[in-house]
Design a protein around this motif. Structure first.
Motif, short mmCIF file in Angstrom:
data_model
loop_
_atom_site.label_atom_id
_atom_site.label_comp_id
_atom_site.label_asym_id
_atom_site.label_seq_id
_atom_site.Cartn_x
_atom_site.Cartn_y
_atom_site.Cartn_z
N VAL A 131 6.04 -6.53 0.29
CA VAL A 131 4.23 -6.78 0.46
C VAL A 131 3.64 -5.86 0.75
CG1 VAL A 131 2.28 -7.97 1.58
CG2 VAL A 131 4.94 -8.87 0.65
N SER A 183 -0.42 -3.10 -0.07
CA SER A 183 -1.63 -3.58 -1.58
C SER A 183 -1.50 -1.98 -1.81
CB SER A 183 -2.26 -3.88 -1.19
OG SER A 183 -3.14 -3.83 -1.81
N GLU A 202 -6.58 -2.38 -5.05
CA GLU A 202 -5.66 -2.80 -6.16
C GLU A 202 -6.58 -3.88 -7.25
OE1 GLU A 202 -2.99 -4.70 -6.59
OE2 GLU A 202 -2.66 -4.18 -4.74
N ASP A 213 -3.09 -11.80 -6.69
CA ASP A 213 -2.46 -12.98 -5.66
C ASP A 213 -2.35 -11.48 -4.35
OD1 ASP A 213 -0.92 -10.61 -6.44
OD2 ASP A 213 0.68 -12.17 -6.65
N TYR A 214 -3.34 -10.47 -5.06
CA TYR A 214 -3.59 -9.70 -2.77
C TYR A 214 -5.23 -10.13 -3.17
CZ TYR A 214 1.05 -7.56 -3.00
OH TYR A 214 2.08 -6.95 -2.37
N LYS A 240 0.02 -11.15 1.75
CA LYS A 240 -0.82 -10.06 0.49
C LYS A 240 -1.50 -9.65 1.12
CE LYS A 240 3.08 -11.50 -3.01
NZ LYS A 240 2.97 -11.35 -4.72
N HIS A 241 -2.93 -10.65 0.78
CA HIS A 241 -4.41 -10.65 0.94
C HIS A 241 -4.39 -9.69 1.88
CE1 HIS A 241 -8.61 -10.98 0.28
NE2 HIS A 241 -8.64 -11.24 1.08
N SER A 283 -2.82 -7.58 3.55
CA SER A 283 -2.30 -5.93 3.04
C SER A 283 -3.59 -5.41 2.50
CB SER A 283 -0.76 -6.23 2.23
OG SER A 283 -0.44 -5.16 1.80
N PHE A 284 -4.01 -5.72 1.24
CA PHE A 284 -5.11 -5.51 0.63
C PHE A 284 -6.16 -5.33 1.22
CE2 PHE A 284 -9.19 -7.31 -0.84
CZ PHE A 284 -9.21 -5.88 -2.21
#
Length: 612
Positions: free
Chosen positions: A79, A81, A85, A89-90, A113-114, A116-117
């Motif tokens: 996982v 990003s 992006e 999902d991110y 994931k978000h 990480s984004f």
């Protein structure tokens, strides 16, 4: 040579806009996320383009995503990003569940994931300033997935949400997209270069300059027999030397690695041909945009749409005529094709191996040199009624295996040697002659289904003619085999073949005169033995022919046959050879084929003119 050639190809493809610049990737974008300047999601609009395709005579309109350039996409499965992006999902931290018709927070055991984004992209754009970048910053700070589960704009695209890719733009200005912002591009290039500062530096084997050496090389796709493989790979201890692990041993820089792998993946998708388990790649550098198709037409079969089959064959024949005079009519070709005959041309054979891709052969030469050699190959293989049609490599390959077999493969080494002979103008491999003569002896004619001869056809005879004539030519001897019947050829094996064809024709007309039907000719019963040891078969067949001649009612026909048999036997000095060498067996087969076909040729003027 191969990797350097691919790097040069990359430079040419990038210049022509066919490949993306190093450090960037193409992404198929379906929707634009429209943001206000304060980062509020105002709309999600489609950026797909209509494309009309004709199938079955009917026009169909398809929606095709827009291809955009983004910073390099990673191959990591964890996982993490991307910078700028594009995955839903991110970006949104949500996923659509069709069974419940609702959105929910993204669930992942590997990490959020978000988050990480936010982490990757917030740091990246922190010191950048433009309208679209500021809107992007505000979106990152304001978007809360848990508060957007019922967002109406997301429900507009719910069926496409999970599978679509997105780009960011300013609301009301869909042409201003984040990934094309100059500040974003410059910042990404700085970041990419700084990430490589800690990489091991050495002299690159391709460019001769001190550069960051690539530890791992990208995979190559599109090679038959494997989903993907590596051209350069050193993952076993025995490949390590002087404490250099993995591909550091190869001393190929990151820049060169990215170039050659991108170029090779482009070629495997666009310029390839397969024979059994070998993938043949071909490309040109500095030859012009049409050069690939022209040589493909001459070796592998027609590909381009600029000329019809008849036009291409006409060009080939005119070039052959001029080639025999020591020139080549490039002007006519240049009227149709954009070609520089002094550019470089590559042909490479690749086969998958246990650890990495194996290079079976590689040819590099000027386009003009290879073009001339390939034309000579087409001239060598011309025979009788097929002289206006080129013979392609795949057609030759099919003649080297049993027509009854669907699984038999030929030795890949033979294919390599044959292609080597075609490209370089060398002697054809003796294995080619051995294989063809063996097939002629073993295979049978399918008379019951009224098919063309399986045992002997124009391609097999053409291959034998090509082998014998080129061998003589390169040994400074006279080319002895003509395209059509040569009644002045006094070679004993050639004469035996001619005689066999005459005796077979006498038998066939004899049975036909009596209203009968042949289930088995002398060719079916005695041909294989006659090819190797004429003395064991021919005397008996000559004696038998006298019986068949008596059954032919047309006196003129009987006299003509008698004269022809007598003339051939006279040239043989009334003596048949005990054994025939491999080359002479080929001459026997050609003599037979040309004599037998001559009975059905009403006019040989075109053939004679062709050979002038």
């Amino acid at each position: 040579m191969l990797i350097k050639g691919l790097c040069d190809l990359y430079d040419e493809l990038e210049k022509d806009g066919k490949l993306v610049k190093d450090g960037f990737s193409e992404v198929d974008i379906k929707y634009l996320i429209c943001l206000s300047e304060d980062g509020i999601l105002k709309d999600i609009i489609s950026c797909e383009k209509k494309e009309t395709i004709i199938r079955g005579g009917k026009e169909k309109i398809y929606l095709k995503p827009t291809t955009m350039i983004f910073p390099q996409r990673s191959k990591l499965s964890s996982v993490k990003s991307y910078i700028i992006e594009h995955r839903s999902d991110y970006i949104f931290g949500l996923q659509y569940k069709k069974e419940n018709d609702c959105f929910s927070l993204v669930e992942s055991k590997k990490g959020n994931k978000h988050e990480s984004f936010i982490k990757e992209n917030k740091n990246f754009v922190e010191n950048l300033n433009s309208n679209i970048i500021n809107a992007y910053k505000n979106f990152i700070n304001k978007w809360k997935p848990e508060n957007e589960i019922n967002n109406k704009l997301l429900y507009k695209i719910k069926n496409d949400f999970n599978s679509s890719y997105f780009a960011f733009c300013i609301y009301g200005a869909p042409d201003i997209v984040l990934n094309e912002d100059k500040l974003v591009i410059n910042e990404w290039e700085k970041l990419k270069n700084s990430n490589n500062e800690n990489a091991e530096k050495r002299i690159c084997a391709i460019y001769g300059l001190e550069s960051n050496i690539s530890r791992i090389h990208n995979a190559i796709k599109g090679i038959v027999g494997t989903k993907q493989g590596n051209l350069v790979c050193n993952n076993i201890e025995s490949s390590c030397s002087y404490c250099n692990e993995q591909s550091v041993n190869s001393s190929i820089s990151e820049a060169a690695m990215n170039k050659y792998t991108k170029a090779m993946n482009y070629i495997t998708q666009n310029n390839k041909f397969t024979i059994d388990d070998i993938t043949i790649l071909y490309w040109s550098i500095g030859c012009g945009k049409d050069s690939d198709d022209v040589l493909y037409n001459l070796i592998f079969g027609k590909k381009d749409e600029k000329t019809s089959n008849d036009e291409m064959n006409s060009i080939i024949n005119e070039c052959l005529h001029s080639l025999k005079k020591g020139t080549i009519i490039e002007d006519k070709i240049k009227k149709i094709y954009d070609i520089n005959f002094n550019g470089e041309y590559y042909i490479v054979g690749i086969k998958p191996n246990v650890s990495r891709l194996a290079v079976k052969f590689i040819y590099k030469n000027k386009f003009g040199t290879i073009f001339r050699n390939v034309l000579m190959f087409q001239n060598d293989i011309k025979i009788l009624n097929s002289y206006k049609k080129p013979i392609y490599l795949d057609e030759i390959r099919n003649e080297l295996i049993s027509p009854k077999s669907s699984k038999e493969n030929i030795n890949p080494t033979l294919v390599s040697k044959l292609l080597d002979s075609i490209i370089r103008g060398y002697k054809y491999p003796v294995e080619l002659l051995e294989n063809i003569i063996r097939r002629v002896k073993i295979d049978n004619d399918d008379i019951k289904k009224n098919k063309n001869a399986i045992r002997i056809n124009h391609i097999r005879v053409g291959i034998i003619k090509a082998y014998l004539n080129r061998k003589n030519r390169l040994e400074n001897k006279k080319e002895e085999i003509t395209m059509g019947l040569n009644e002045t050829n006094d070679n004993q094996a050639y004469l035996c073949g001619r005689l066999f064809a005459v005796l077979q024709k006498i038998q066939e007309e004899s049975v036909s005169a009596k209203g009968g039907k042949l289930n088995k000719t002398i060719k079916d019963a005695y041909f294989s033995k006659a090819v190797s040891r004429p003395i064991l078969v021919m005397p008996r067949l000559v004696e038998l022919s006298q019986y068949h001649l008596n059954n032919i009612e047309n006196e003129g026909r009987r006299i003509n046959f008698n004269k022809l048999v007598g003339a051939i036997i006279s040239d043989l000095s009334n003596e048949f050879p005990k054994y025939l060498s491999l080359d002479d067996q080929g001459r026997f087969i050609i003599g037979y084929y040309q004599q037998y076909q001559n009975f059905f040729e009403k006019n040989n003027k075109d053939i004679a003119k062709e050979e002038e």
